[in-house]
Enzyme design. Structure first.
Site, PDB file in Angstrom:
ATOM      1  N   CYS A 134       0.340  -1.156   0.186  1.00 46.68           N
ATOM      2  CA  CYS A 134       0.060  -0.295  -0.042  1.00 46.68           C
ATOM      3  C   CYS A 134       0.220   1.544  -0.092  1.00 46.68           C
ATOM      4  CB  CYS A 134      -0.523   0.489   0.946  1.00 46.68           C
ATOM      5  SG  CYS A 134      -2.368   1.907   1.075  1.00 46.68           S
ATOM      6  N   CYS A 137      -0.499   4.166   1.868  1.00 45.10           N
ATOM      7  CA  CYS A 137      -0.395   3.955   3.771  1.00 45.10           C
ATOM      8  C   CYS A 137       1.552   4.521   3.549  1.00 45.10           C
ATOM      9  CB  CYS A 137      -0.613   2.388   4.233  1.00 45.10           C
ATOM     10  SG  CYS A 137      -1.701   2.093   3.048  1.00 45.10           S
ATOM     11  N   ASP A 138       1.740   3.852   3.358  1.00 44.74           N
ATOM     12  CA  ASP A 138       3.578   3.427   3.528  1.00 44.74           C
ATOM     13  C   ASP A 138       4.630   4.341   3.320  1.00 44.74           C
ATOM     14  OD1 ASP A 138       2.746   1.961   5.424  1.00 44.74           O
ATOM     15  OD2 ASP A 138       2.996   0.113   4.430  1.00 44.74           O
TER      16      ASP A 138
END
Ligand code: NDP
Length: 309
Positions: A134, A137-138
């Protein structure tokens, strides 16, 4: 034991749309959010192809809006994942988080799909230390660093483009000599100066002391020109598709060879009356937010008819 008219499992566009319709029909739906409230759209960047948002909208905001809309019509949105079911009895039995049990007169399965991994032991070894599925997200952790994205579809191109805005360099590792992504996504990748596409490359391992420091690739595997290549990277992102989250239902509900729930053509009806499937868990083909929402609507209408009859 609590006896609920309509339980919706999953909090993506399919689940929330089903909740809006079921709520407006006074079914007092209960929606279990599962492990990823908001679904896959909360891990994407800008959504440009959902009608009604001419300037695009970020996935998180859109899902918060749909959730509020569902709650406005009486949906009881609950934290928790359905961990086991018994669909051999009616009302159906559902176990929540391995603890609580509830009964349901109808069930709408909208559990979506989860990211696939290559299956390399190194992916597990470096999980949370440089391996991610992701980018939104990261990606933040890789500002000014070097990363690789695996895959050649829309997701991979989207993730690579997103990461290109943060990282110093992005490799896009594609196993074929071409991309599968739509033209517009391909163009974005090609226009980004810091994205390098490695066509006909496959990843065979990752290396690094504490976290990922590089990947070992094979170029043109199985040909005379086969060659091993090492790239220096700090982050390794998977974007090679998804598998449907249908495992716990499979003892009762018919699924295809890939695990997608089989529904009666053109409807969300499963092989068990009163249980409906909507969204990516039952859609190996279109997998769009708008098609998921539409199937959630159909599932709710079916649930309403089932209860009335
Ligand atoms: P896709 O199935 O479309 O693409 C998966 C990609 O991963 C392919 O390039 C495939 O390669 C590659 N791949 C699969 N397995 C492996 C493996 N073991 N090793 C290396 N590469 C592998 O999945 P996506 O998640 O990209 O897209 C799913 C759906 O969602 C599509 O319908 C897409 O259009 C849609 N989508 C739309 C977006 C948008 O419109 N903004 C954004 C994101 C997704 P190969 O081509 O060789 O099979």
């Amino acid at each position: 034991m609590e006896n609920i008219k309509c339980v919706i499992i999953g909090a993506g566009p399919a689940g929330y749309t089903a909740a809006i319709y079921a709520g407006r029909a006074n079914l007092s739906p209960v929606l279990y959010e599962g492990v990823l409230p908001g679904g896959q759209l909360t891990t994407t960047t800008e959504i440009e192809n959902f009608p009604g948002y001419p300037d695009g909208i970020d996935g998180f905001t859109m899902m918060e809006d749909i959730k509020r809309q569902a709650e406005r019509f009486g949906t009881d949105v609950r934290q928790g994942a359905v961990t086991a079911v018994n669909f051999a009895v009616h009302p159906f039995q559902l176990e929540i988080d391995g603890r609580t049990n509830v009964l349901a007169q109808t069930v709408i399965i909208a559990t979506g799909a989860s990211a696939k991994y290559l299956g390399l032991p190194d992916e597990q070894h470096y999980a949370g230390h440089g391996v991610s599925a992701c980018a939104t997200c990261d990606g933040f952790f890789y500002r000014g660093k070097r990363v690789a994205v695996v895959g050649g579809g829309d997701t991979a191109c989207e993730e690579a483009t997103y990461l290109a805005g943060l990282a110093e360099k992005v490799y896009l590792i594609v196993r074929k000599p071409c991309l599968r992504a739509s033209d517009i996504m391909q163009k974005r990748v090609q226009q980004a100066e810091n994205i390098e596409i490695l066509f006909e490359h496959e990843t065979i391992g990752l290396f690094g002391e504490k976290g990922v420091e590089g990947a070992l690739l094979v170029r043109k595997r199985g040909t005379e020109d086969e060659q091993q290549v090492k790239i220096a990277i700090d982050g390794f992102f998977l974007a090679i598709g998804h598998h449907p989250n249908s495992e716990i239902f499979a003892p009762y509900i018919h699924t295809d060879s890939q695990g997608y729930i089989c529904t009666e053509a053109g409807t969300p009806r499963t092989n068990i009356a009163g249980i409906f499937a909507a969204g990516d868990v039952a859609d190996p083909h279109y997998r769009q937010a708008i098609t998921a929402a539409a199937s959630g609507c159909k599932a709710a209408i079916e649930a309403i008819n089932f209860i009335r009859n």
